[in-house]
Design an enzyme around this catalytic site. Structure first.
Site, short mmCIF file in Angstrom:
data_model
loop_
_atom_site.label_atom_id
_atom_site.label_comp_id
_atom_site.label_asym_id
_atom_site.label_seq_id
_atom_site.Cartn_x
_atom_site.Cartn_y
_atom_site.Cartn_z
N GLY A 92 85.55 -19.93 -13.48
CA GLY A 92 85.39 -19.80 -15.07
C GLY A 92 85.94 -20.82 -15.74
O GLY A 92 86.08 -22.06 -15.17
N GLY A 134 89.19 -22.30 -14.48
CA GLY A 134 89.41 -23.24 -13.11
C GLY A 134 88.71 -22.26 -12.05
O GLY A 134 87.71 -21.71 -12.28
N VAL A 173 89.23 -19.60 -8.58
CA VAL A 173 90.17 -18.85 -7.69
C VAL A 173 89.68 -18.95 -6.33
O VAL A 173 88.46 -18.70 -5.99
CB VAL A 173 90.44 -17.45 -8.20
CG1 VAL A 173 91.38 -16.64 -7.25
CG2 VAL A 173 90.87 -17.31 -9.60
N LYS A 208 94.79 -19.72 -7.60
CA LYS A 208 94.18 -20.15 -8.85
C LYS A 208 94.42 -21.79 -9.14
O LYS A 208 95.57 -21.96 -9.13
CB LYS A 208 94.83 -19.47 -10.16
CG LYS A 208 94.08 -19.64 -11.53
CD LYS A 208 94.58 -18.90 -12.53
CE LYS A 208 93.93 -18.90 -13.92
NZ LYS A 208 94.99 -18.03 -14.90
N ASP A 234 93.72 -9.20 -24.07
CA ASP A 234 92.42 -9.34 -23.49
C ASP A 234 92.25 -8.37 -22.42
O ASP A 234 91.85 -8.32 -21.24
CB ASP A 234 92.35 -10.79 -22.94
CG ASP A 234 90.83 -11.24 -22.51
OD1 ASP A 234 90.01 -10.37 -23.16
OD2 ASP A 234 90.65 -11.98 -22.01
#
Length: 282
Positions: free
Chosen positions: A18, A21, A23, A38, A128
């Site tokens: 995403g 970055g 994972v 990550k 979030d």
């Protein structure tokens, strides 16, 4: 932390990608344990932000927040090694197996609320909460992730809209420039998340902060469960509380944890029926 992570870990397949970055699943070369790593591009401008975020995660001590095991800075990339949540995220789960049962929704609600209570007592708003940010371990245990939008309750409130529009509390969108919101915006986001898990679709198909702002400026109705007879009165009551439009009247996390919907005899873990190849972690 200033060493080559490949001396300690074998990087396996990429399991999520995403704007933040990538994972990867990885294996510890000494212990053989599988972890999630990550990997984020790092510059002089964002190094301290990434480092401070990692240090904050390391300071958390809650069973529903993945543990940070190692961190590295190497060749202009920042690596954070964390607990691997091989069950995947809840979007993956319900898209693969269908909407969740009420008892499973209740289990998720209780686990996320307990995590939010910990964060709120620490002085932070997650900002979030959504199915993508709720992961499951192989044992079906809940883990809350992605603290990139998190802010302090009392200070450092961003003066811009951050988070995923479809889950944002109305007061956060309408009043964010004044900073007139608090930790109860997480309660609203959880309510929207539970609606989605129960019905297998987003409650509001709004893709931008602008469209979301317009929706609430026009005083549209609060989303509800579509098939009222399918769900218990306790679930309807819980969602009505969580999705109270006036934030001053919306219950706190602590109060919602006492709701009858979360009684012990109504909770069951989410079934992990996705194959290993289809599971995703973030």
């Amino acid at each position: 932390m200033f060493k080559d992570p490949y001396e300690d870990y074998k990087i396996l397949k990429c399991i999520e990608e995403g704007a933040f970055g990538k994972v990867h699943k990885a294996r510890n070369l000494k212990t053989g344990h599988l972890v999630a790593i990550k990997i984020q591009d790092c510059t002089n401008d964002n190094f301290m932000d990434l480092y401070e975020e990692c240090k904050l995660l390391e300071s958390f001590n809650h069973q529903n927040i993945p543990k940070v095991m190692d961190k590295y800075y190497w060749e202009q990339k920042f690596y954070i090694c964390m607990e691997l949540c091989a069950g995947g995220d809840l979007t993956d789960i319900y898209m693969g197996t269908g909407s969740l049962k009420e008892s499973q929704v209740a289990f998720v609600a209780k686990e996320v609320l307990e995590t939010l209570l910990y964060l709120h007592q620490k002085g932070y708003v997650h900002r979030d909460i959504k199915p993508n940010n709720i992961l499951l371990t192989d044992a079906g245990e809940v883990r809350l992730v992605d603290f990139g939008s998190m802010s302090s309750i009392q200070t450092e409130k961003p003066t811009f809209i951050d988070g995923t529009p479809a889950y944002l509390a109305p007061e956060y969108v309408l009043e964010d420039l004044n900073g007139d919101y608090d930790e109860r915006c997480d309660v609203w986001s959880l309510g929207m998340t539970l609606l989605e898990l129960a019905e297998g679709r987003l409650p509001l198909l709004l893709t931008s902060s602008y469209s979301y702002c317009k929706y609430w400026q026009q005083k549209n109705r609060v989303p509800q469960l579509r098939k009222r007879d399918k769900w218990s009165p306790a679930f309807h009551s819980f969602l009505e509380d969580a999705l109270t439009l006036d934030p001053a009247m919306r219950p706190s996390v602590e109060k919602l944890l006492q709701h009858e919907f979360l009684s012990n005899d109504s909770l069951t873990r989410v079934n992990l029926t996705l194959s290993e190849s289809n599971r995703v972690t973030v």
